[in-house]
Design a protein around this motif. Structure first.
Motif, short mmCIF file in Angstrom:
data_model
loop_
_atom_site.label_atom_id
_atom_site.label_comp_id
_atom_site.label_asym_id
_atom_site.label_seq_id
_atom_site.Cartn_x
_atom_site.Cartn_y
_atom_site.Cartn_z
N CYS A 36 1.10 -1.41 -0.23
CA CYS A 36 0.30 -0.08 -0.48
C CYS A 36 1.16 1.62 -0.18
CB CYS A 36 -1.02 -0.23 1.29
SG CYS A 36 -2.17 0.92 1.58
N LEU A 41 1.41 -3.77 4.23
CA LEU A 41 0.11 -3.88 5.56
C LEU A 41 0.08 -5.22 5.86
CD1 LEU A 41 -2.28 -1.26 4.43
CD2 LEU A 41 -0.69 -1.13 6.21
N VAL A 43 -3.33 -7.80 6.54
CA VAL A 43 -4.30 -7.41 6.74
C VAL A 43 -5.52 -8.77 7.34
CG1 VAL A 43 -6.93 -7.19 6.34
CG2 VAL A 43 -4.94 -5.72 5.20
N VAL A 58 -5.83 -4.05 10.24
CA VAL A 58 -4.73 -3.83 9.48
C VAL A 58 -3.77 -3.29 10.29
CG1 VAL A 58 -3.75 -2.57 7.38
CG2 VAL A 58 -6.38 -3.25 7.64
N ARG A 60 1.11 -2.27 9.77
CA ARG A 60 1.87 -1.97 9.19
C ARG A 60 3.17 -2.13 10.04
NH1 ARG A 60 5.49 2.26 10.07
NH2 ARG A 60 3.88 2.68 11.73
N LEU A 76 -7.41 3.85 6.88
CA LEU A 76 -6.23 3.97 5.51
C LEU A 76 -5.90 5.33 5.26
CD1 LEU A 76 -7.92 0.87 4.77
CD2 LEU A 76 -5.36 0.94 5.61
N ILE A 81 -8.27 -1.53 0.23
CA ILE A 81 -7.81 -2.48 0.07
C ILE A 81 -8.70 -3.54 -0.74
CG2 ILE A 81 -6.64 -4.08 1.03
CD1 ILE A 81 -5.47 -2.55 3.22
N SER A 93 -4.05 -2.42 -3.25
CA SER A 93 -4.16 -1.38 -2.96
C SER A 93 -4.83 -0.26 -3.69
CB SER A 93 -3.48 -0.43 -1.69
OG SER A 93 -2.25 0.04 -2.77
N VAL A 107 -12.32 -2.33 4.04
CA VAL A 107 -11.66 -3.04 2.87
C VAL A 107 -12.31 -3.94 1.70
CG1 VAL A 107 -10.10 -5.48 2.81
CG2 VAL A 107 -10.25 -3.19 5.02
N LEU A 122 -12.52 0.01 8.25
CA LEU A 122 -12.00 -0.05 8.15
C LEU A 122 -12.32 -0.43 9.74
CD1 LEU A 122 -9.18 -2.35 8.90
CD2 LEU A 122 -7.67 0.27 9.12
#
Length: 157
Positions: A36, A41, A43, A58, A60, A76, A81, A93, A107, A122
């Motif tokens: 992304c 990421l 998920v 999610v 990172r 996000l 996503i 993404s 998502v 999210l």
């Protein structure tokens, strides 16, 4: 461990130590790695099959420490996503999905077994207010996330 492949100036593979302690792997199902922007990421869904009431989380990859670690992402921002249970589809993404009528901070999830797809905001449980679920009309063609070159450019607008 994660492996980093460098293609220039010569090909080399580097192992990267990663701490997984920050991720509650016991309650997350359907884990996906997604590139992304300049982030990697992870998920996952709280629930074995994403449905109403389930949430996506999610994380990172933070490489600022000696051992990289996963940091929870609460938003996000202007990204969406796209994930499919069809193994032929690579998770993607997409920046500024409002340009084509989509929503940021979501998502989008497609299940080829049930032929349903939905948008999950999210870290919010899916409900009839904040998600929409579609049923495919045919099992002949299943969604494959494709990004046309005109959308892959980094443009704000």
């Amino acid at each position: 461990m994660l492996f980093v492949v460098h293609l220039a100036p010569w090909i080399r593979v580097r192992m990267m130590g990663v701490s997984w302690e920050e991720i509650p792997l016991g309650h997350l199902a359907n884990l996906y790695l997604v590139a992304c922007g300049d982030m990697l990421l992870l998920v996952g869904c709280q629930g074995s099959f994403p449905a109403r009431g389930d949430t996506f989380e999610v994380f990172r990859l933070d490489q600022s420490t000696e051992h990289a670690m996963w940091v929870k992402v609460e938003e996000l921002e202007n990204w969406a996503i796209f994930i499919s249970t069809d193994k032929r589809s690579q998770p993607l993404s997409f920046r500024n999905p409002e340009r084509w009528g989509g929503r940021s901070n979501c998502v989008y999830y497609y299940s080829h077994d049930s032929e349903h797809w939905a948008a999950f905001e999210l870290v919010k449980p899916a409900s009839s207010r904040n998600s929409f679920v579609f049923i495919s009309s045919s099992n002949l063609v299943q969604p494959m996330w494709v990004v046309p070159s005109m959308f892959s450019q980094s443009r704000d607008g």
